[in-house]
Design an enzyme around this catalytic site. Sequence first.
Site, PDB file in Angstrom:
ATOM      1  N   ASP A  14      -4.297  39.681 -55.403  1.00  0.00           N
ATOM      2  CA  ASP A  14      -3.774  40.494 -54.290  1.00  0.00           C
ATOM      3  C   ASP A  14      -2.492  39.859 -53.725  1.00  0.00           C
ATOM      4  OD1 ASP A  14      -5.802  39.218 -51.498  1.00  0.00           O
ATOM      5  OD2 ASP A  14      -5.097  38.226 -53.322  1.00  0.00           O
ATOM      6  N   ASP A  19      -1.127  33.894 -54.584  1.00  0.00           N
ATOM      7  CA  ASP A  19      -1.368  34.618 -55.849  1.00  0.00           C
ATOM      8  C   ASP A  19      -0.094  34.603 -56.695  1.00  0.00           C
ATOM      9  OD1 ASP A  19      -2.720  36.102 -53.442  1.00  0.00           O
ATOM     10  OD2 ASP A  19      -3.994  36.591 -55.149  1.00  0.00           O
ATOM     11  N   ASN A  44      -4.855  40.846 -49.468  1.00  0.00           N
ATOM     12  CA  ASN A  44      -3.815  40.353 -48.544  1.00  0.00           C
ATOM     13  C   ASN A  44      -3.014  41.508 -47.951  1.00  0.00           C
ATOM     14  OD1 ASN A  44      -4.246  37.560 -48.697  1.00  0.00           O
ATOM     15  ND2 ASN A  44      -3.258  37.496 -50.703  1.00  0.00           N
ATOM     16  N   THR A 129      -8.016  36.078 -58.059  1.00  0.00           N
ATOM     17  CA  THR A 129      -7.576  35.321 -56.885  1.00  0.00           C
ATOM     18  C   THR A 129      -7.530  36.174 -55.615  1.00  0.00           C
ATOM     19  OG1 THR A 129      -5.255  35.799 -57.358  1.00  0.00           O
ATOM     20  CG2 THR A 129      -6.174  33.788 -58.327  1.00  0.00           C
ATOM     21  N   PHE A 170     -11.959  34.496 -46.893  1.00  0.00           N
ATOM     22  CA  PHE A 170     -11.384  35.838 -46.886  1.00  0.00           C
ATOM     23  C   PHE A 170     -11.752  36.660 -48.132  1.00  0.00           C
ATOM     24  CE2 PHE A 170      -8.464  39.104 -45.718  1.00  0.00           C
ATOM     25  CZ  PHE A 170      -7.827  39.524 -46.882  1.00  0.00           C
ATOM     26  N   ASN A 171     -11.482  36.126 -49.336  1.00  0.00           N
ATOM     27  CA  ASN A 171     -11.688  36.940 -50.549  1.00  0.00           C
ATOM     28  C   ASN A 171     -13.125  37.437 -50.670  1.00  0.00           C
ATOM     29  OD1 ASN A 171      -9.066  36.708 -51.389  1.00  0.00           O
ATOM     30  ND2 ASN A 171      -9.430  34.982 -52.759  1.00  0.00           N
ATOM     31  N   HIS A 242      -4.257  27.733 -52.487  1.00  0.00           N
ATOM     32  CA  HIS A 242      -5.577  28.274 -52.822  1.00  0.00           C
ATOM     33  C   HIS A 242      -5.618  28.802 -54.270  1.00  0.00           C
ATOM     34  CE1 HIS A 242      -6.865  28.229 -48.594  1.00  0.00           C
ATOM     35  NE2 HIS A 242      -5.855  28.982 -48.248  1.00  0.00           N
ATOM     36  N   ASP A 243      -4.872  29.872 -54.514  1.00  0.00           N
ATOM     37  CA  ASP A 243      -4.988  30.585 -55.789  1.00  0.00           C
ATOM     38  C   ASP A 243      -4.510  29.775 -57.000  1.00  0.00           C
ATOM     39  OD1 ASP A 243      -4.140  33.713 -54.158  1.00  0.00           O
ATOM     40  OD2 ASP A 243      -6.042  32.673 -54.369  1.00  0.00           O
TER      41      ASP A 243
HETATM   42  O1  RIB Z   1      -8.767  32.533 -48.406  1.00  0.00           O
HETATM   43  C1  RIB Z   1      -7.649  32.398 -49.243  1.00  0.00           C
HETATM   44  C2  RIB Z   1      -7.544  33.550 -50.169  1.00  0.00           C
HETATM   45  O2  RIB Z   1      -7.330  34.742 -49.429  1.00  0.00           O
HETATM   46  C3  RIB Z   1      -6.341  33.458 -51.125  1.00  0.00           C
HETATM   47  O3  RIB Z   1      -6.656  34.096 -52.325  1.00  0.00           O
HETATM   48  C4  RIB Z   1      -5.259  34.213 -50.399  1.00  0.00           C
HETATM   49  O4  RIB Z   1      -4.307  34.789 -51.304  1.00  0.00           O
HETATM   50  C5  RIB Z   1      -6.065  35.311 -49.765  1.00  0.00           C
HETATM   51  O5  RIB Z   1      -6.268  36.320 -50.744  1.00  0.00           O
HETATM   52 CA    CA Z   2      -5.238  35.875 -53.162  1.00  0.00          CA
END
Ligand code: RIB
Ligand code: CA
Length: 316
Positions: A14, A19, A44, A129, A170-171, A242-243
């Site tokens: 996203d 990403d 996102n 991701t 979040f994801n 993160h990703d």
């Molecule tokens: O929590 C971090 C994740 O949420 C990452 O993948 C960031 O791109 C958002 O999608």
């Molecule tokens: Ca992401």
Amino acid sequence: MNQIKKKAIILDGDPGHDDAIAFVLAAAFKDYLDIKAITACGGNQTLAKTTLNYRKIATLLGLTNIPIAAGREKPLQADLVIAPNYHGESGLDGPKLPDPEVELSELSAVELMANVLRESDEKVTIVATGPQTNVASLLLAHPELKDKIEAISIMGGGLEHGNWTSTAEFNIIVDPESADIEFRSGVPVIMAGLDVTEKAYILPSEWDVLRGDNEVADIVAQWCDFFYIHLKELGWPGALMHDPCSIMVLVHPEIFVSKDLYVQIDTKGEFTRGATVPDYHGLLGQKPNCKCLLDVDRELFVKYLIEACQSFRKDA
Ligand code: RIB
Ligand code: CA
């Protein structure tokens, strides 16, 4: 010297600044990873924006031959939640990117993923991701293709805490039902959760070396600039990669510490919906379903990330 066997991957996400950097990393690791397809999901930002962002990044990287498909507009059950506070109105605010030169596939994300799996002579790794909506949709629509999936390398979850609620990342919380389907599927999951991704940060002084190095590296530096705006307000020392962890672990697993655990997704909790709940002591008598990344050699992570961005020099 024997030829390294490339790993076939599908990139689902996203974009989203991190990403986007994960995509750059996958492209840089072209001797190890073969990107067969790209699929966008909402997260996102809305699906329309994340899809456009993937098309722009592919153009920037000169990868206009890789098919890009749009996934579902929204999660399996929940309403879509987006994160403009981190990624801006476009989902990839900051540097201007080239207009997209790659058209959107006429196939849906599930159809494109299924075709790649069906036509591949070897197993394919799915790197996801964003929210796990497209992956779950694929598993629901094509259970017969599960054995063609080597693993699902995700950024998502957090064994000890969340970042969207105190217990959910979040994801996962955007689409817990999809994550639950994925974690119950029997397909091996490699989970880059907050336990490791919050340790995989890059400092402003470290990404500074990318400015002006080459077009791609310079844009990565500007993506880090933007992504760090909100993270700095929250007190982080650097931009959280993160990703990129979900890609880096496929090429440099040696820089990570991991533990195989049985992990469940909470879809019902009043306060804990979206939590990734580990059975640390095997009390449930279930085989592990997930390689959980717990730690990373941050200096080596940054070294490989910087080198990957520098590899886009014309004379590289
Ligand atoms: O929590 C971090 C994740 O949420 C990452 O993948 C960031 O791109 C958002 O999608
Ligand atoms: Ca992401």
